[in-house]
Each structure stands twice: as C-alpha cells, then as structure tokens.
Scaffold this motif. Sequence first.
Motif, PDB file in Angstrom:
ATOM      1  N   ARG A  13       0.842  -1.187   0.000  1.00  0.00           N
ATOM      2  CA  ARG A  13       0.000   0.000   0.000  1.00  0.00           C
ATOM      3  C   ARG A  13       0.880   1.239   0.000  1.00  0.00           C
ATOM      4  NH1 ARG A  13      -3.546   0.822   5.169  1.00  0.00           N
ATOM      5  NH2 ARG A  13      -3.305   3.036   4.693  1.00  0.00           N
ATOM      6  N   HIS A  14       0.341   2.311  -0.549  1.00  0.00           N
ATOM      7  CA  HIS A  14       1.048   3.593  -0.580  1.00  0.00           C
ATOM      8  C   HIS A  14       0.121   4.665  -0.041  1.00  0.00           C
ATOM      9  CE1 HIS A  14       3.579   6.898  -1.859  1.00  0.00           C
ATOM     10  NE2 HIS A  14       2.539   7.434  -2.489  1.00  0.00           N
ATOM     11  N   ASP A  57      -0.425   8.426   0.238  1.00  0.00           N
ATOM     12  CA  ASP A  57       0.003   9.693  -0.340  1.00  0.00           C
ATOM     13  C   ASP A  57      -0.065  10.800   0.712  1.00  0.00           C
ATOM     14  OD1 ASP A  57      -0.848  12.333  -2.096  1.00  0.00           O
ATOM     15  OD2 ASP A  57       0.542  11.016  -3.147  1.00  0.00           O
ATOM     16  N   THR A 105      -4.527  10.141   0.095  1.00  0.00           N
ATOM     17  CA  THR A 105      -5.008   9.080  -0.790  1.00  0.00           C
ATOM     18  C   THR A 105      -4.242   7.793  -0.517  1.00  0.00           C
ATOM     19  OG1 THR A 105      -5.532  10.697  -2.511  1.00  0.00           O
ATOM     20  CG2 THR A 105      -5.358   8.391  -3.186  1.00  0.00           C
ATOM     21  N   THR A 107      -3.475   3.931  -1.949  1.00  0.00           N
ATOM     22  CA  THR A 107      -3.508   3.068  -3.128  1.00  0.00           C
ATOM     23  C   THR A 107      -2.952   1.703  -2.759  1.00  0.00           C
ATOM     24  OG1 THR A 107      -3.138   4.992  -4.556  1.00  0.00           O
ATOM     25  CG2 THR A 107      -2.818   2.820  -5.534  1.00  0.00           C
ATOM     26  N   PHE A 128      -1.705  -2.173  -3.988  1.00  0.00           N
ATOM     27  CA  PHE A 128      -1.076  -2.816  -5.136  1.00  0.00           C
ATOM     28  C   PHE A 128      -1.065  -4.329  -4.924  1.00  0.00           C
ATOM     29  CE2 PHE A 128       0.687   1.399  -4.755  1.00  0.00           C
ATOM     30  CZ  PHE A 128       0.739   1.874  -6.059  1.00  0.00           C
ATOM     31  N   LYS A 181     -11.201   3.258  -7.201  1.00  0.00           N
ATOM     32  CA  LYS A 181     -10.837   3.258  -8.612  1.00  0.00           C
ATOM     33  C   LYS A 181      -9.821   2.154  -8.868  1.00  0.00           C
ATOM     34  CE  LYS A 181      -8.943   6.223 -12.242  1.00  0.00           C
ATOM     35  NZ  LYS A 181      -8.342   7.558 -12.539  1.00  0.00           N
ATOM     36  N   GLU A 182     -10.245   1.127  -9.608  1.00  0.00           N
ATOM     37  CA  GLU A 182      -9.373  -0.010  -9.893  1.00  0.00           C
ATOM     38  C   GLU A 182      -8.774   0.123 -11.281  1.00  0.00           C
ATOM     39  OE1 GLU A 182      -9.735  -4.644  -8.816  1.00  0.00           O
ATOM     40  OE2 GLU A 182     -11.018  -4.039 -10.473  1.00  0.00           O
ATOM     41  N   SER A 183      -7.514  -0.246 -11.405  1.00  0.00           N
ATOM     42  CA  SER A 183      -6.843  -0.236 -12.700  1.00  0.00           C
ATOM     43  C   SER A 183      -5.941  -1.449 -12.802  1.00  0.00           C
ATOM     44  CB  SER A 183      -6.042   1.052 -12.893  1.00  0.00           C
ATOM     45  OG  SER A 183      -5.058   1.190 -11.869  1.00  0.00           O
ATOM     46  N   THR A 200      -4.209  -2.390  -9.262  1.00  0.00           N
ATOM     47  CA  THR A 200      -4.165  -1.382  -8.201  1.00  0.00           C
ATOM     48  C   THR A 200      -5.579  -0.938  -7.848  1.00  0.00           C
ATOM     49  OG1 THR A 200      -3.968   0.463  -9.768  1.00  0.00           O
ATOM     50  CG2 THR A 200      -1.931  -0.575  -9.003  1.00  0.00           C
ATOM     51  N   LEU A 201      -5.728  -0.477  -6.621  1.00  0.00           N
ATOM     52  CA  LEU A 201      -7.021   0.003  -6.144  1.00  0.00           C
ATOM     53  C   LEU A 201      -6.804   1.289  -5.365  1.00  0.00           C
ATOM     54  CD1 LEU A 201     -10.076  -0.443  -5.791  1.00  0.00           C
ATOM     55  CD2 LEU A 201      -9.544  -1.720  -3.691  1.00  0.00           C
ATOM     56  N   GLU A 202      -7.297   2.413  -5.913  1.00  0.00           N
ATOM     57  CA  GLU A 202      -7.231   3.704  -5.235  1.00  0.00           C
ATOM     58  C   GLU A 202      -8.499   3.868  -4.408  1.00  0.00           C
ATOM     59  OE1 GLU A 202      -7.393   8.392  -6.482  1.00  0.00           O
ATOM     60  OE2 GLU A 202      -6.008   7.101  -7.615  1.00  0.00           O
TER      61      GLU A 202
END
Length: 304
Positions: free
Chosen positions: A158-159, A161, A165, A167, A169, A195-197, A214-216
């Motif tokens: 996880r990150h 910010d 925020t 995110t 991984f 928000k998934e990418s 990833t999932l924000e």
Amino acid sequence: MVSFIDDVHLCTYHKLNQTDWMSSVLCANFSEKMQTVLLNHEENFHRLIHYLEQNDTKNEKSHTLQLYADCELEDDIQVDSHVHLAWDGEDLFRRDEQQGYWIFLKPMGYVLKPAVESPFWESVRRDYVQKYCFDIMRKILRYSRIHKNVPPQVTVSRHDDLGGTITLFCTATGFYPQSILLGWKKGYEHAIWGKESSSGILPNADGTFYLQVTLELLPGDPGIGYTCVVEHTELKSPAVYPVAGKSTKKAWPMALAIMLSVILVVSCSLAFVTWKKKTGLIPPSFSNNYGTFDISPALAWAPA
C-alpha cells in the motif's frame, strides 16, 4: 484458422488477410503448405455446407460450419486428441481418442455418420491430427520458451500519499499459463471500493507472465481489512494475500534523531562537569546531619 498452444495465441490465418505461421520455427515454406491445406479445407467445407443445407429444417440463409481439433502432449508423449464438428454454433458430433468412438449429438450429425465412421475418413483424421497437431506442437515447443506450468509469485503493498489518498497494489509475476484472476476483497465481500486499474497481462523475458492490479481507495477509507484474491490453474484453491496496515517507517527517523540529540546533550553535560571537577572549580559533594548532597549540577553553570 486460429492456432493456440495452451492459451498462448500462436498464429491466425484469414483468406483475405494472411498471417505468418511462425515460419522461422517450422520451416521457410510452411506458410505456403498451410495455405494450400486451408484452401482445400475451404472447398471441402463449401461442399459439406451445401449438403447439410438440404437436411436443415430451419431454412436459414446463412450458415457457419466449424471444425475444432486439439491434441495433448505430456513429456513428449501423445496423451489424447479431440475432434468436433459444429453447425451454426452447435456440435453435430465429436470424438475423443481415449474413448475410441464418435459421439453424435444432433440429428443432422447422423446424416454424416456413414462417412465419418468409414475406414477412409478414420485414416484421414488420424493423419491430420498427427501431422498438423502433434508434430507441429513438438516443433514449436522445441524452439520456444513455452515451459511447464508455474504458479504466480504474489506481493501486496500500500502507498499512503501525502494528500491522504491510499492506493493498494497486488502484483503477480512469473506465472504460466497466462490465464489468471486477481481481485480485491474487503472482509467477506468481493466488490470495488474505489478506482481499480490493471496493467493487463504482460509477458516476462523468460516466457512467463506479469499482472498488477491497483485500487485507489475512496477518501476517508483507512484501507483496513483488504485482501487480494488470486486464482490460477497451478493454485489448488484461490490464494488470499492480506494488505498490511499503514506503514510506520516514517516515524523511525524522527525517533532516532530525538534519541541521538538527547544522547549528545547528556554526553556534553557530563564531559563539562567532569572537566570542572578536574580543575577543582566544583566540589563534588558535602555532608551534614541530613546526609550527603551532590552540588555539582547546581554549580556546573556558575561563573568561575
């Protein structure tokens, strides 16, 4: 014609848009040979379509005839093969080599039963599967990087910010074949909470594959209770990988700096007091009826 080994797309042929058939592996004139074979198939399919149209009660103006064939190798040993013939998307009949007989699934399939079960067509089928399935697959595997199935190596992180925020991984790499499912789960629910990418399934240099999802998270979500669920043919059951909580690594440098500062101040004070004692400017202690008192700290900063 579309050709696969496992789920790796090897090549495609279309009458109006021909595609190279890996001639560097199979031989320089393989593409020409396959083109001739497929043109002959086209003529035979047209004849068969016209014949089957006479027995079709639906009276449709457009029809599709599909031939599906596959074969299976294990340690270069021929294990099994299958042949299916479909009319407008429905199997008419099929054959598994291990069963050793044809299975007819539709009334129209029985129309072709005498021809399909004849010694001539049985010989044609065996020759076709051997030459264009088993032999070709052996040649491709001999020179390719396709190898045995490998389970994925999965990492989650996880990150956080500076703006708040979060995110998450989930990364899977080194797996083969390429079919894989990665999904986020919170508690007992499979859903999307942000928000998934996805990177998409990408090839590695060694012939295996890579995927990162990833999932924000939504604002205010602390990112607690999330897991990444991974499904792959080499995993006996779906594997669950929890995401760690918020990292506390940033607090260590500040705590270490404070500790060093305290040690430095105390060391300097002790050194100064020791120097004063040696010069005789500070009496270490005196005694009275109430006991012994150390007055060094009190006099350490007094003018000499």
